[in-house]
Scaffold this active site. Structure first.
Site, PDB file in Angstrom:
ATOM      1  N   THR A 194      11.576  26.254  19.253  1.00  0.00           N
ATOM      2  CA  THR A 194      10.518  27.220  19.567  1.00  0.00           C
ATOM      3  C   THR A 194       9.135  26.592  19.719  1.00  0.00           C
ATOM      4  OG1 THR A 194      10.146  27.708  17.218  1.00  0.00           O
ATOM      5  CG2 THR A 194      11.767  29.068  18.382  1.00  0.00           C
TER       6      THR A 194
ATOM      7  N   ILE B  92      13.768  12.468  21.539  1.00  0.00           N
ATOM      8  CA  ILE B  92      12.720  12.189  22.521  1.00  0.00           C
ATOM      9  C   ILE B  92      11.429  11.702  21.850  1.00  0.00           C
ATOM     10  CG2 ILE B  92      11.400  13.165  24.440  1.00  0.00           C
ATOM     11  CD1 ILE B  92      14.465  13.121  24.873  1.00  0.00           C
ATOM     12  N   THR B  93      11.204  12.106  20.638  1.00  0.00           N
ATOM     13  CA  THR B  93       9.940  11.881  19.920  1.00  0.00           C
ATOM     14  C   THR B  93       9.467  10.434  19.938  1.00  0.00           C
ATOM     15  OG1 THR B  93      10.591  13.674  18.430  1.00  0.00           O
ATOM     16  CG2 THR B  93       8.735  12.285  17.746  1.00  0.00           C
ATOM     17  N   GLU B  94       8.188  10.264  20.260  1.00  0.00           N
ATOM     18  CA  GLU B  94       7.545   8.949  20.218  1.00  0.00           C
ATOM     19  C   GLU B  94       6.653   8.869  18.983  1.00  0.00           C
ATOM     20  OE1 GLU B  94       4.663   6.086  22.988  1.00  0.00           O
ATOM     21  OE2 GLU B  94       5.111   8.137  23.620  1.00  0.00           O
TER      22      GLU B  94
ATOM     23  N   TYR C 115      12.874   6.392  36.227  1.00  0.00           N
ATOM     24  CA  TYR C 115      12.679   7.324  37.338  1.00  0.00           C
ATOM     25  C   TYR C 115      12.534   6.566  38.657  1.00  0.00           C
ATOM     26  CZ  TYR C 115      11.236  10.098  33.257  1.00  0.00           C
ATOM     27  OH  TYR C 115      11.162  10.703  32.028  1.00  0.00           O
TER      28      TYR C 115
ATOM     29  N   HIS D 275       5.037   0.139  24.414  1.00  0.00           N
ATOM     30  CA  HIS D 275       6.048   0.470  23.422  1.00  0.00           C
ATOM     31  C   HIS D 275       5.882  -0.370  22.170  1.00  0.00           C
ATOM     32  CE1 HIS D 275       8.844   1.869  26.901  1.00  0.00           C
ATOM     33  NE2 HIS D 275       8.056   2.838  26.491  1.00  0.00           N
TER      34      HIS D 275
END
Length: 346
Positions: free
Chosen positions: A64, A143-145, A207, A299
């Site tokens: 949410t 996904i969290t960075e 991508y 990174h």
């Protein structure tokens, strides 16, 4: 203690500061367990969970929240079989027309979920991964960075001591089987069902490779972003093993970057498992050729430390394994097309 263990321990200490020594020691013990064959085989067996398709049932942790809501909507529009999500304290409600649960265990029991995607803020992301592991979700995509590296050392220690759950990420774009299932933040419209398996430490370069393989008409069989952090759940070798065994994958694009030894290890794996007349073509690009030593480049894992992890060493290792290394990310698609043409695979 091997060089790989020493390097990993040094990275943990460097990233986390002096307080990271305990985490570094824990990681060292984890690597030693793997090398001695203790429990490592069970986690390797979870590679099969990387395969996703139109029947994969996905839940979202952090359902949410702003990010969870946006990307869940995108996944639904793509056709992903999203069956619900979790937000502690909001169980019993509906969101995007799907049920919300308080815990991952409850979500799995009620929906039959086989995968989870995590959009949880960094301080709480490791706990979210651990909750999914405890619930024995087959595939977890984080996904969290910005997750604290000490947290991920502990998660990795837990991961390698079980075989039910496979983690992809953290700090990654996710995984997609074009036209069937999208788990993550990648733009779905650039993908096209096809013949190339793509694995990358970089999201945006993933991508680029996708766009190019689509443009030359080869398309993608499966695309996996493994993430750019030093301590992740899935590495190049895990993905290469999946691609080499997958009959739908006829060629492989591997995108690496400076830092660590993942690309060198991948090269050794390819030497052993992808040689001879039936070898699949592998094209690679390594980011960071001009990066200065000792400076983190984007990174957390993209850093040349102690003279190790440079792009030139990685390129040399990959070329020695028969990999075609492109010096520009703009040439990945054409390099693969030319190799297919050369092998009469078009």
């Amino acid at each position: 203690m091997t060089a790989a263990v020493v390097a990993a321990a040094a990275t943990a200490t460097m990233v986390s500061g002096s307080s990271g020594l305990a985490a570094a020691r824990l990681l060292s013990r984890t690597f030693l367990l793997q090398q001695n064959g203790i429990r490592h085989g069970s986690y390797t067996a979870s590679r099969k969970n990387i395969y996703i398709d139109k029947n994969t049932k996905v839940i979202c942790q952090g359902f949410t929240g702003k990010q969870g809501t946006f990307h869940s909507q995108q996944a639904l529009e793509y056709g992903t079989k999203l069956v619900g999500g979790t937000t502690p304290g909001k169980g019993g409600k509906k969101h995007l027309g799907l049920p919300v649960f308080n815990t991952v265990k409850e979500a799995k029991e009620k929906t039959g979920a086989t995968a989870s995607v995590i959009y949880v803020p960094p301080p709480f992301a490791a706990a979210a991964i651990n909750e999914a592991i405890d619930a024995e979700i087959p595939l977890v995509v984080c996904i969290t960075e910005g997750i604290p590296q000490q947290d991920m050392v502990r998660v990795k220690h837990k991961l390698t001591r079980q075989g039910k759950t496979r983690l992809i990420g953290p700090n990654c774009p996710g995984i997609i089987n074009p036209g069937e299932c999208k788990i993550g933040i990648m733009p779905g419209h650039i993908h096209k069902k096809g013949r190339i398996g793509i694995v990358s430490r970089s999201g945006t370069l993933t991508y680029e490779a996708v766009h190019q393989t689509t443009q030359v008409g080869l398309g993608q069989s499966l695309c996996i972003g493994i993430g750019g952090d030093p301590f992740n759940g899935t590495n190049f070798i895990d993905c290469l093993d999946v691609f080499l065994k997958d009959p739908a994958t006829e060629g492989i694009v591997l995108i690496g970057e400076i830092g660590g030894h993942a690309e060198e290890n991948a090269a050794e794996f390819l030497k052993e498992h992808n040689s001879g007349p039936k070898a699949k073509p592998v094209v690679s690009f390594i980011a960071g050729i001009t990066a200065p030593p000792g400076r983190r480049m984007g990174h957390a894992g993209a850093i040349i430390a102690g003279g190790k992890g440079g792009a030139k060493e990685k390129i040399s290792a990959l070329q020695s394994a028969g990999v075609i290394v492109s010096m520009s990310p703009a040439q990945l698609g054409t390099c693969m097309y030319k190799e297919f043409e050369k092998r009469k695979m078009l």
